[in-house]
Design an enzyme around this catalytic site. Structure first.
Site, PDB file in Angstrom:
ATOM      1  N   PHE A  52       0.814  -1.218   0.000  1.00  0.00           N
ATOM      2  CA  PHE A  52       0.000   0.000   0.000  1.00  0.00           C
ATOM      3  C   PHE A  52       0.854   1.278   0.000  1.00  0.00           C
ATOM      4  CE2 PHE A  52      -3.298  -2.927   1.714  1.00  0.00           C
ATOM      5  CZ  PHE A  52      -4.284  -2.664   0.771  1.00  0.00           C
ATOM      6  N   TYR A 234      -7.197 -12.101  13.553  1.00  0.00           N
ATOM      7  CA  TYR A 234      -6.864 -10.759  13.099  1.00  0.00           C
ATOM      8  C   TYR A 234      -7.465  -9.688  14.015  1.00  0.00           C
ATOM      9  CZ  TYR A 234      -4.990  -7.094  10.329  1.00  0.00           C
ATOM     10  OH  TYR A 234      -4.261  -5.999   9.960  1.00  0.00           O
TER      11      TYR A 234
HETATM   12  P1  NAI Z   1       4.256  -4.493   2.942  1.00  0.00           P
HETATM   13  O1  NAI Z   1       4.988  -5.584   3.644  1.00  0.00           O
HETATM   14  O2  NAI Z   1       4.003  -4.628   1.489  1.00  0.00           O
HETATM   15  O3  NAI Z   1       5.038  -3.074   3.134  1.00  0.00           O
HETATM   16  C1  NAI Z   1       5.662  -2.718   4.310  1.00  0.00           C
HETATM   17  C2  NAI Z   1       6.554  -1.506   4.109  1.00  0.00           C
HETATM   18  O4  NAI Z   1       7.141  -1.161   5.356  1.00  0.00           O
HETATM   19  C3  NAI Z   1       7.736  -1.704   3.140  1.00  0.00           C
HETATM   20  O5  NAI Z   1       7.958  -0.517   2.420  1.00  0.00           O
HETATM   21  C4  NAI Z   1       8.914  -1.954   4.077  1.00  0.00           C
HETATM   22  O6  NAI Z   1      10.207  -1.614   3.532  1.00  0.00           O
HETATM   23  C5  NAI Z   1       8.549  -1.018   5.195  1.00  0.00           C
HETATM   24  N1  NAI Z   1       9.195  -1.338   6.472  1.00  0.00           N
HETATM   25  C6  NAI Z   1       9.044  -2.435   7.255  1.00  0.00           C
HETATM   26  N2  NAI Z   1       9.786  -2.297   8.374  1.00  0.00           N
HETATM   27  C7  NAI Z   1      10.399  -1.093   8.302  1.00  0.00           C
HETATM   28  C8  NAI Z   1      11.273  -0.375   9.146  1.00  0.00           C
HETATM   29  N3  NAI Z   1      11.679  -0.854  10.333  1.00  0.00           N
HETATM   30  N4  NAI Z   1      11.726   0.835   8.725  1.00  0.00           N
HETATM   31  C9  NAI Z   1      11.343   1.365   7.533  1.00  0.00           C
HETATM   32  N5  NAI Z   1      10.493   0.738   6.705  1.00  0.00           N
HETATM   33  C10 NAI Z   1      10.029  -0.486   7.085  1.00  0.00           C
HETATM   34  O7  NAI Z   1       2.923  -4.284   3.773  1.00  0.00           O
HETATM   35  P2  NAI Z   1       1.428  -3.827   3.411  1.00  0.00           P
HETATM   36  O8  NAI Z   1       0.579  -5.035   3.369  1.00  0.00           O
HETATM   37  O9  NAI Z   1       1.400  -2.847   2.312  1.00  0.00           O
HETATM   38  O10 NAI Z   1       1.059  -3.107   4.793  1.00  0.00           O
HETATM   39  C11 NAI Z   1       1.107  -1.708   4.991  1.00  0.00           C
HETATM   40  C12 NAI Z   1       0.021  -1.334   5.995  1.00  0.00           C
HETATM   41  O11 NAI Z   1      -1.258  -1.664   5.420  1.00  0.00           O
HETATM   42  C13 NAI Z   1       0.114  -2.103   7.318  1.00  0.00           C
HETATM   43  O12 NAI Z   1      -0.246  -1.238   8.365  1.00  0.00           O
HETATM   44  C14 NAI Z   1      -0.945  -3.189   7.148  1.00  0.00           C
HETATM   45  O13 NAI Z   1      -1.440  -3.657   8.371  1.00  0.00           O
HETATM   46  C15 NAI Z   1      -1.998  -2.414   6.358  1.00  0.00           C
HETATM   47  N6  NAI Z   1      -3.006  -3.241   5.668  1.00  0.00           N
HETATM   48  C16 NAI Z   1      -2.640  -4.338   4.912  1.00  0.00           C
HETATM   49  C17 NAI Z   1      -3.621  -5.105   4.303  1.00  0.00           C
HETATM   50  C18 NAI Z   1      -3.268  -6.310   3.491  1.00  0.00           C
HETATM   51  O14 NAI Z   1      -4.155  -7.117   3.216  1.00  0.00           O
HETATM   52  N7  NAI Z   1      -2.056  -6.444   3.028  1.00  0.00           N
HETATM   53  C19 NAI Z   1      -5.053  -4.770   4.431  1.00  0.00           C
HETATM   54  C20 NAI Z   1      -5.301  -3.546   5.150  1.00  0.00           C
HETATM   55  C21 NAI Z   1      -4.310  -2.838   5.775  1.00  0.00           C
END
Ligand code: NAI
Length: 396
Positions: A52, A234
């Site tokens: 996202f 969840y």
């Molecule tokens: P993702 O794993 O694709 O992206 C995570 C991002 O965080 C990446 O850019 C990564 O480099 C960065 N990151 C992780 N640890 C870090 C750190 N210590 N320092 C700097 N950057 C760091 O995850 P996604 O799924 O896009 O999740 C993003 C948000 O969206 C989360 O809060 C998640 O709970 C939420 N979300 C996800 C859904 C899903 O189905 N995937 C649904 C609804 C919300």
């Protein structure tokens, strides 16, 4: 080198630079096809390299010509060893943004640390002056607290009792029963430390104290609710407690931004295949059934469709931002439609190894998973030699 996917459990050990570039180009094309958004101009995306957050950076830049600073934590490539996909995505994003004449710089490091916060603040001060949108999209299993130094680990556990339900190994299509032991109080507290709102508030406090927030600045973090089948692990589990905390933090941040007319929102997004969600038991089976229904109904969206809609139809529509009774923006509205959920619930009862290929969209799940690492994109020659040592043009 010639790069092939090498799977281990929920992760793929390799990633493909050309495929990641294709992924970014596809997302840019989608945003451009939807027309200009009267949106933000100077944007900080924390967690900007995948999922996202990447979609938020692309929508800001190519939907409303915004200058973007992206913060992420990715592994750079070395000779003979591919980078993590977020590295290649960011390299491709910057290349495209710079070609389009847009400002784009990136910072690779631990966003939870004071050091990376200070570095980001200095960059904003030097290059942008102020930002008008901050997207907070971190998904991490660990957080080292910047003040106490304690390393907190998040868990994905039910609260109050063990939980058993179906899950699928999406590599093999095998449906099985998974049982997860309940969380301890310590597990809950640790998960809130990692995925709750404290770090988000720290970022905004520090940006504000340094006068780096433009009048009317907005900040958005992402949350999830989901259906009753995933509830125990969840929304009512440890991660749900962290999301409750994140959602409550939005109100505190809004309060703290009153004098600059700023606002903090949580947007509840749709369940999607990302590196973060693939690791949660039960969710992949739910997603494969959900995809089947949503695709059949013409309602399916990926990260970029979700975020483009968030910007165009919610945050920057020109009208007041619509929220639910808890103040949250909902772009999980199509996922949570009663008719969609009723159909998924029906399939859930029937799903087993033998029929999942037919009942669910396992093929779509697998394809999306490969896509996360730059594989299975049309237009990419995976048999060709490619250079794994890709540089990000403006990285600190
Ligand atoms: P993702 O794993 O694709 O992206 C995570 C991002 O965080 C990446 O850019 C990564 O480099 C960065 N990151 C992780 N640890 C870090 C750190 N210590 N320092 C700097 N950057 C760091 O995850 P996604 O799924 O896009 O999740 C993003 C948000 O969206 C989360 O809060 C998640 O709970 C939420 N979300 C996800 C859904 C899903 O189905 N995937 C649904 C609804 C919300």
């Amino acid at each position: 080198m010639i790069i092939e996917p090498r799977m281990r459990g929920f992760i793929c050990l390799t990633s493909h630079p050309d495929g990641c570039e294709q992924n970014v180009k596809n997302q840019i094309k989608y945003v451009q096809s939807k027309g200009a958004i009267d949106g933000p101009k100077k944007v900080l995306v924390i967690g900007a390299s995948t999922g996202f957050g990447l979609a938020s950076r692309i929508t800001s830049a190519f939907g409303s010509d915004a200058a973007t600073i992206g913060v992420f934590f990715e592994k750079p490539p070395t000779e003979g060893k591919t980078a993590s996909p977020g590295w290649y995505n960011s390299a491709a994003f910057e290349k495209q943004a710079h070609q389009a004449g847009l400002y784009a710089k990136s910072i690779n490091g631990d966003a939870f640390s004071n050091e990376i916060k200070n570095q980001t603040l200095a960059l904003i001060k030097a290059d942008l002056g102020q930002v008008d949108l901050i997207i907070y999209s971190l998904a991490s299993p660990v957080r080292q607290h910047p003040t106490t130094g304690v390393l907190h680990r998040s868990t994905l556990k039910p609260i109050g009792g063990a939980f058993s339900n179906k899950t699928v190994d999406f590599h093999t299509g095998k449906v099985s029963e998974v049982s997860i032991e309940p969380a301890t109080e310590e597990d809950i507290a640790n998960t809130i430390q990692v995925m709750g709102g404290e770090d988000w508030a720290m970022w905004i406090d520090q940006l504000k104290a340094a006068n780096l927030l433009a009048p009317g600045a907005q900040t958005v973090a992402y949350s999830y609710i989901g259906p009753s089948v995933t509830e125990a692990v969840y929304r009512k589990g440890t991660i749900g407690r962290a999301k409750d905390h994140l959602e409550a933090t939005a109100f505190e941040i809004t309060d703290s931004l009153k004098d600059i007319d700023g606002k903090a929102y949580v947007s509840v997004n749709k369940a999607l295949v990302t590196q973060a969600s693939s690791a949660i038991p039960v969710i992949p089976l739910y997603i494969s059934l959900l995809y089947k229904i949503m695709k059949a109904e013409g309602l399916h969206e990926g990260c970029i469709e979700q975020i483009q809609r968030l910007f165009q139809a919610r945050l920057y529509s020109g009208n007041a931002v619509p929220t639910d009774d808890k103040g949250r923006i909902r772009i999980d509205d199509w996922e949570m439609r009663d008719d969609v959920q009723a159909k998924v619930a029906e399939l859930w009862k029937q799903a087993e190894t033998e029929n999942l290929g037919e009942l669910g969209d396992l093929a779509g799940y697998k394809n999306d998973f490969l896509n996360l690492f730059g594989f299975a994109f049309e237009g990419v020659d995976y048999d060709a030699e490619t250079n794994e040592v890709v540089k990000i043009e403006s990285i600190a």
